[in-house]
Write a protein that holds these residues in place. Structure first.
Motif, mmCIF file in Angstrom:
data_model
loop_
_atom_site.group_PDB
_atom_site.id
_atom_site.type_symbol
_atom_site.label_atom_id
_atom_site.label_comp_id
_atom_site.label_asym_id
_atom_site.label_seq_id
_atom_site.Cartn_x
_atom_site.Cartn_y
_atom_site.Cartn_z
ATOM 1 N N PHE A 1 7.148 10.575 45.825
ATOM 2 C CA PHE A 1 6.271 11.470 45.071
ATOM 3 C C PHE A 1 4.823 11.038 45.210
ATOM 4 O O PHE A 1 4.530 9.840 45.153
ATOM 5 C CB PHE A 1 6.667 11.486 43.596
ATOM 6 C CG PHE A 1 5.710 12.275 42.739
ATOM 7 C CD1 PHE A 1 5.830 13.640 42.647
ATOM 8 C CD2 PHE A 1 4.665 11.641 42.075
ATOM 9 C CE1 PHE A 1 4.933 14.380 41.875
ATOM 10 C CE2 PHE A 1 3.764 12.371 41.300
ATOM 11 C CZ PHE A 1 3.908 13.739 41.209
ATOM 12 N N PRO A 2 3.874 11.982 45.313
ATOM 13 C CA PRO A 2 4.108 13.408 45.549
ATOM 14 C C PRO A 2 4.572 13.664 46.979
ATOM 15 O O PRO A 2 3.977 13.158 47.926
ATOM 16 C CB PRO A 2 2.733 14.037 45.272
ATOM 17 C CG PRO A 2 1.750 12.933 45.531
ATOM 18 C CD PRO A 2 2.436 11.662 45.159
ATOM 19 N N GLN A 3 5.630 14.436 47.094
ATOM 20 C CA GLN A 3 6.244 14.633 48.395
ATOM 21 C C GLN A 3 5.404 15.553 49.280
ATOM 22 O O GLN A 3 4.807 16.517 48.801
ATOM 23 C CB GLN A 3 7.639 15.241 48.219
ATOM 24 C CG GLN A 3 8.620 14.308 47.525
ATOM 25 C CD GLN A 3 9.969 14.955 47.288
ATOM 26 O OE1 GLN A 3 10.063 16.170 47.074
ATOM 27 N NE2 GLN A 3 11.037 14.170 47.337
ATOM 28 N N PRO A 4 5.362 15.285 50.594
ATOM 29 C CA PRO A 4 4.718 16.227 51.513
ATOM 30 C C PRO A 4 5.408 17.586 51.448
ATOM 31 O O PRO A 4 6.607 17.678 51.186
ATOM 32 C CB PRO A 4 4.910 15.586 52.893
ATOM 33 C CG PRO A 4 5.196 14.143 52.611
ATOM 34 C CD PRO A 4 5.909 14.113 51.296
ATOM 35 N N VAL A 5 4.635 18.637 51.711
ATOM 36 C CA VAL A 5 5.194 19.991 51.699
ATOM 37 C C VAL A 5 4.939 20.673 53.037
ATOM 38 O O VAL A 5 3.899 20.458 53.673
ATOM 39 C CB VAL A 5 4.598 20.855 50.563
ATOM 40 C CG1 VAL A 5 5.047 20.328 49.211
ATOM 41 C CG2 VAL A 5 3.077 20.916 50.632
ATOM 42 N N ARG A 6 5.897 21.466 53.437
ATOM 43 C CA ARG A 6 5.748 22.331 54.596
ATOM 44 C C ARG A 6 5.385 23.721 54.099
ATOM 45 O O ARG A 6 6.179 24.365 53.392
ATOM 46 C CB ARG A 6 7.060 22.395 55.378
ATOM 47 C CG ARG A 6 7.193 23.543 56.372
ATOM 48 C CD ARG A 6 6.149 23.518 57.460
ATOM 49 N NE ARG A 6 6.466 24.466 58.535
ATOM 50 C CZ ARG A 6 5.642 24.767 59.527
ATOM 51 N NH1 ARG A 6 4.450 24.192 59.569
ATOM 52 N NH2 ARG A 6 5.999 25.626 60.462
ATOM 53 N N LEU A 7 4.168 24.167 54.403
ATOM 54 C CA LEU A 7 3.732 25.521 54.087
ATOM 55 C C LEU A 7 3.666 26.286 55.395
ATOM 56 O O LEU A 7 2.851 25.965 56.269
ATOM 57 C CB LEU A 7 2.361 25.520 53.398
ATOM 58 C CG LEU A 7 2.188 24.614 52.168
ATOM 59 C CD1 LEU A 7 0.811 24.834 51.556
ATOM 60 C CD2 LEU A 7 3.274 24.867 51.138
ATOM 61 N N HIS A 8 4.519 27.292 55.549
ATOM 62 C CA HIS A 8 4.600 27.995 56.832
ATOM 63 C C HIS A 8 3.299 28.756 57.112
ATOM 64 O O HIS A 8 2.707 29.339 56.194
ATOM 65 C CB HIS A 8 5.791 28.949 56.840
ATOM 66 C CG HIS A 8 6.168 29.393 58.211
ATOM 67 N ND1 HIS A 8 5.568 30.471 58.830
ATOM 68 C CD2 HIS A 8 7.066 28.895 59.097
ATOM 69 C CE1 HIS A 8 6.086 30.623 60.031
ATOM 70 N NE2 HIS A 8 6.991 29.675 60.224
ATOM 71 N N PRO A 9 2.849 28.799 58.379
ATOM 72 C CA PRO A 9 1.562 29.434 58.687
ATOM 73 C C PRO A 9 1.518 30.945 58.494
ATOM 74 O O PRO A 9 0.429 31.503 58.338
ATOM 75 C CB PRO A 9 1.327 29.064 60.160
ATOM 76 C CG PRO A 9 2.678 28.732 60.702
ATOM 77 C CD PRO A 9 3.433 28.131 59.557
ATOM 78 N N ASP A 10 2.672 31.644 58.493
ATOM 79 C CA ASP A 10 2.605 33.091 58.232
ATOM 80 C C ASP A 10 3.752 33.638 57.393
ATOM 81 O O ASP A 10 3.652 34.746 56.880
ATOM 82 C CB ASP A 10 2.494 33.895 59.529
ATOM 83 C CG ASP A 10 3.690 33.726 60.455
ATOM 84 O OD1 ASP A 10 4.672 33.071 60.072
ATOM 85 O OD2 ASP A 10 3.629 34.264 61.581
ATOM 86 N N LYS A 11 4.801 32.878 57.198
ATOM 87 C CA LYS A 11 5.941 33.348 56.410
ATOM 88 C C LYS A 11 5.854 32.814 54.975
ATOM 89 O O LYS A 11 5.325 31.726 54.741
ATOM 90 C CB LYS A 11 7.258 32.911 57.055
ATOM 91 C CG LYS A 11 7.390 33.348 58.505
ATOM 92 C CD LYS A 11 8.721 32.950 59.076
ATOM 93 C CE LYS A 11 8.716 33.062 60.595
ATOM 94 N NZ LYS A 11 8.253 34.353 61.089
ATOM 95 N N PRO A 12 6.411 33.549 54.007
ATOM 96 C CA PRO A 12 6.337 33.104 52.614
ATOM 97 C C PRO A 12 7.444 32.116 52.263
ATOM 98 O O PRO A 12 8.302 32.386 51.434
ATOM 99 C CB PRO A 12 6.477 34.410 51.831
ATOM 100 C CG PRO A 12 7.362 35.253 52.694
ATOM 101 C CD PRO A 12 7.004 34.905 54.112
#
Length: 397
Positions: A331-342
């Motif tokens: 914590f705080p864990q890394p996050v994967r935020l997709h470049p175009d998908k929700p």
């Protein structure tokens, strides 16, 4: 189903002699519906009402999935407890338990959770078949969809055309090594691994919180026959809060046998949310992290919470915020935020490989806030404080 110590009728009408202290050791005031830190059950019978300096309020003990004696108390405070403050409270004995506000029912192939009669979420007990009969491997059980806001807007999706293997709220590792073999539990099309529901352990309704505990299996498909690699318990708790909706998931993963599972360094996988398909490549949709970052700046950052949002009919904007517990690994864990998908995932393996060993466990806890309208950052931070710094409830000395 295992017995649950909530909603038990208490005898008598006088205020009880049992005295407790409710302490806020966090850095900010707390209010609303809160979960305490884990404790052993304080009474033989469940507390259902406490009397404090601001009046009576409901309390509900929910034992852990693996223990009838240890768990959390959920309380609905009638007033704010300041930072560093404490209340002296007493149990109120009464003839009837308060009515259930959160209800959990099994309807055919799903568990349905409602708050004040409005559906909040569904959990898929049975296999939901793939929409493409030529690709049956995309069918899945053991996930949440739909998850709804107070106005009924769906903030999750299932079998989105761009990624048939993404399912509402799900947990799957992507790049792993098991018994010397490479196993991908995320990408169903590879047919190397899958995650599936195995067993309903219990379900319960209540005046402050309702929920269920289920067992899932992460299955290796690379050896010629299915082999369980991990067994996972989900403990899902939905708070008796209609606005905002609040729900938590605690996941405990253990090896199914004596073979460890290595989660290799990779850029996505873990606890994940697939947002509404109407948010895919549309104006007004995106991400916001607790550090104020968007989908491009926030990818592989390490925020306390992430919000995914998009257009909605009833409120213009809707979304779901997900918070990671300070007790979570890395914590705080890394996050994967997709470049175009929700969609996004909490992915500690971004920082490097780790191994789930036999006789140990991988435990993580997340709080979800489906919301109507643009996220209210002040309220979100207040909820974060409640989640990150649980109340302490103990017997008065």
């Amino acid at each position: 189903m295992a017995p649950l110590f909530c909603g038990i009728l208490l005898v008598g009408t006088a205020r009880g002699d049992e005295a407790f202290l409710l302490e806020n050791k966090g850095p900010a005031p707390v209010a609303g519906i809160l979960a305490s830190a884990e404790v052993d059950s304080l009474t033989v019978e469940s507390i259902v009402t406490l009397a404090g300096p601001q009046g009576d309020f409901p309390a509900q003990f929910v034992p852990n999935a693996d223990s009838a004696q240890r768990g959390r108390y959920y309380v609905h405070l009638p007033a704010e407890i300041p930072a560093g403050g404490q209340w002296s409270v007493r149990e109120v004995k009464q003839r009837e338990a308060p009515p259930d506000v959160v209800t959990v029912e099994q309807a055919e192939e799903v568990l349905v959770v409602q708050v004040q009669g409005k559906e909040v979420l569904r959990y898929h007990v049975e296999l939901l078949p793939s929409p493409d009969p030529l690709q049956p491997e995309y069918g899945r059980s053991g996930f949440l969809h739909p998850v709804r806001t107070a106005l009924g807007t769906m903030v999750t999706d299932d079998f989105p055309p761009d990624h048939l293997h993404q399912h509402g709220v799900m947990f799957a590792w992507t790049d792993t090594t098991f018994a010397g073999r490479h196993v991908d539990f995320w990408n169903s099309g590879k047919q190397a691994g899958r995650v599936e529901h195995r067993q309903l352990l219990r379900r319960y309704s209540g005046p402050v919180v309702g929920g269920f505990d289920v067992q899932l299996a992460h299955v290796d498909l690379t050896s010629g026959k299915p082999v369980d690699a991990l067994l996972e318990t989900w403990s899902v708790r939905v708070y008796a809060s209609a606005d905002p909706v609040l729900l938590e998931i605690e996941s405990v993963q253990r090896t199914a046998g004596s073979t460890p599972l290595e989660i290799r360094k990779y850029h996505y996988g873990g606890m994940a949310v697939r947002g509404n398909r109407g948010w895919y490549q549309t104006d007004g949709s995106g991400f916001l992290t607790s550090e104020g970052k968007n989908r491009w700046e926030g990818n592989h950052s390490r925020p306390r919470w992430v919000d995914v949002f998009g257009r909605a009919e009833k409120s213009e904007i809707a979304g779901v915020t997900v918070m990671g517990s300070p007790d979570n690994f890395r914590f705080p864990q890394p996050v994967r935020l997709h470049p175009d998908k929700p969609y996004f995932s909490f992915s500690p393996q971004v920082e490097g490989a780790f191994t789930i060993q036999p006789k140990s466990s991988y435990r993580s806890r997340y709080l979800f806030i489906p919301h109507d309208g643009v996220i209210d950052r002040d309220r979100t931070e207040a909820v974060w404080n409640n989640f990150a710094h649980p109340l302490m409830l103990k017997k008065a000395s």
